[in-house]
Design a protein around this motif. Structure first.
Motif, PDB file in Angstrom:
ATOM      1  N   LEU A  51       0.832  -1.201   0.000  1.00 27.60           N
ATOM      2  CA  LEU A  51       0.000   0.000   0.000  1.00 27.60           C
ATOM      3  C   LEU A  51       0.864   1.247   0.000  1.00 27.60           C
ATOM      4  O   LEU A  51       1.849   1.329   0.738  1.00 27.60           O
ATOM      5  N   PRO A  52       0.477   2.263  -0.800  1.00 26.91           N
ATOM      6  CA  PRO A  52       1.203   3.530  -0.768  1.00 26.91           C
ATOM      7  C   PRO A  52       1.076   4.209   0.597  1.00 26.91           C
ATOM      8  O   PRO A  52       0.184   3.878   1.384  1.00 26.91           O
ATOM      9  N   VAL A 169      -9.607  -9.692  -8.524  1.00 27.40           N
ATOM     10  CA  VAL A 169      -9.932  -8.384  -9.081  1.00 27.40           C
ATOM     11  C   VAL A 169      -9.558  -7.319  -8.054  1.00 27.40           C
ATOM     12  O   VAL A 169     -10.103  -7.289  -6.946  1.00 27.40           O
ATOM     13  N   ILE A 170      -8.613  -6.448  -8.428  1.00 23.29           N
ATOM     14  CA  ILE A 170      -8.172  -5.353  -7.550  1.00 23.29           C
ATOM     15  C   ILE A 170      -8.683  -4.046  -8.135  1.00 23.29           C
ATOM     16  O   ILE A 170      -8.424  -3.745  -9.302  1.00 23.29           O
ATOM     17  N   THR A 171      -9.390  -3.272  -7.339  1.00 27.92           N
ATOM     18  CA  THR A 171      -9.937  -1.995  -7.803  1.00 27.92           C
ATOM     19  C   THR A 171      -9.334  -0.851  -6.995  1.00 27.92           C
ATOM     20  O   THR A 171      -9.420  -0.839  -5.766  1.00 27.92           O
ATOM     21  N   TYR A 172      -8.744   0.086  -7.711  1.00 25.19           N
ATOM     22  CA  TYR A 172      -8.223   1.335  -7.130  1.00 25.19           C
ATOM     23  C   TYR A 172      -9.183   2.446  -7.531  1.00 25.19           C
ATOM     24  O   TYR A 172      -9.479   2.613  -8.717  1.00 25.19           O
ATOM     25  N   SER A 173      -9.673   3.225  -6.556  1.00 25.82           N
ATOM     26  CA  SER A 173     -10.659   4.267  -6.828  1.00 25.82           C
ATOM     27  C   SER A 173     -10.224   5.601  -6.247  1.00 25.82           C
ATOM     28  O   SER A 173      -9.654   5.655  -5.156  1.00 25.82           O
ATOM     29  N   GLY A 184       1.285   5.537  -7.454  1.00 23.29           N
ATOM     30  CA  GLY A 184       1.075   4.595  -6.364  1.00 23.29           C
ATOM     31  C   GLY A 184       0.304   3.369  -6.810  1.00 23.29           C
ATOM     32  O   GLY A 184       0.612   2.242  -6.411  1.00 23.29           O
ATOM     33  N   VAL A 185      -0.716   3.582  -7.662  1.00 17.31           N
ATOM     34  CA  VAL A 185      -1.488   2.460  -8.196  1.00 17.31           C
ATOM     35  C   VAL A 185      -0.575   1.516  -8.961  1.00 17.31           C
ATOM     36  O   VAL A 185      -0.606   0.297  -8.772  1.00 17.31           O
ATOM     37  N   GLU A 186       0.254   2.067  -9.825  1.00 15.75           N
ATOM     38  CA  GLU A 186       1.124   1.239 -10.658  1.00 15.75           C
ATOM     39  C   GLU A 186       2.092   0.416  -9.805  1.00 15.75           C
ATOM     40  O   GLU A 186       2.258  -0.780 -10.011  1.00 15.75           O
TER      41      GLU A 186
END
Length: 199
Positions: A51-52, A169-173, A184-186
């Protein structure tokens, strides 16, 4: 993605940035999660993800009260009832304060029929999103796929990792993505590991 999986993959992002109010019954004895200013690795029974800085999270099945209490302390208590009702749907949940809104990360799993390829799965998800009026940009590699969804007040990046029996399934919102969020997502998604294949 069946309607439940779509709800799981998109629901938290929509919840965290939506309006509305629900009651909360959070124990005062439960500790509040404290964000770190460093990258951290969170682990559940089945998966692991970096996690960032600024995120807190865990396994909602195990850490629900701490997640709820943290939301209340961040003046996001109207999200706790929904989280309580849907905690079992998530393998992993994390969030980060972003002004008056929250950025979030969630991980769900969907059973994988033996004959369903990643390409076919991605095509089905794209078609279902389009049928719901949601425009998505998709990308596929030999080992994973991703979907990018944008609307006026919500950005979501969804990564799909197939194993022999499930799709993870990973979801970043985010309601207001910036360069730091995108970077950070990448970095975070590259850290994803399956620790134990669900039976």
């Amino acid at each position: 993605m069946n309607s439940l999986t779509l709800q799981r993959a998109l629901g938290l992002g929509l919840l965290l940035f939506g309006l509305g109010s629900c009651g909360t019954n959070v124990s005062v004895e439960t500790a509040i999660l404290t964000p770190s200013d460093q990258w951290q690795t969170l682990t559940t029974a089945n998966v692991q993800l970096d996690l960032p800085p600024g995120y807190v999270g865990g396994d909602p099945g195990r850490d629900l009260e701490a997640l709820q209490r943290t939301l209340v302390s961040w003046e996001q208590g109207d999200r706790t009832e929904w989280l309580s009702q849907n905690a079992a749907e998530f393998e992993f949940l994390a969030f980060q304060r972003a002004g008056e809104m929250l950025n979030s990360i969630n991980i769900v799993q969907e059973d994988r029929p033996k004959t369903l390829t990643l390409a076919d799965y991605l095509q089905r998800q794209t078609e279902k999103l389009e049928a719901a009026g949601i425009t998505a940009t998709s990308t596929i590699t030999a080992t994973s796929a991703s979907l990018e969804l944008r609307s006026m007040n919500l950005y979501q990046r969804i990564y799909i990792y197939p194993t022999e029996t499930v799709f993870w399934v990973i979801t970043y919102s985010s309601g207001s993505p910036n360069a730091e969020f995108t970077a950070g997502v990448e970095q975070s998604q590259q850290s994803f590991q399956v620790r134990l294949e669900p039976s």
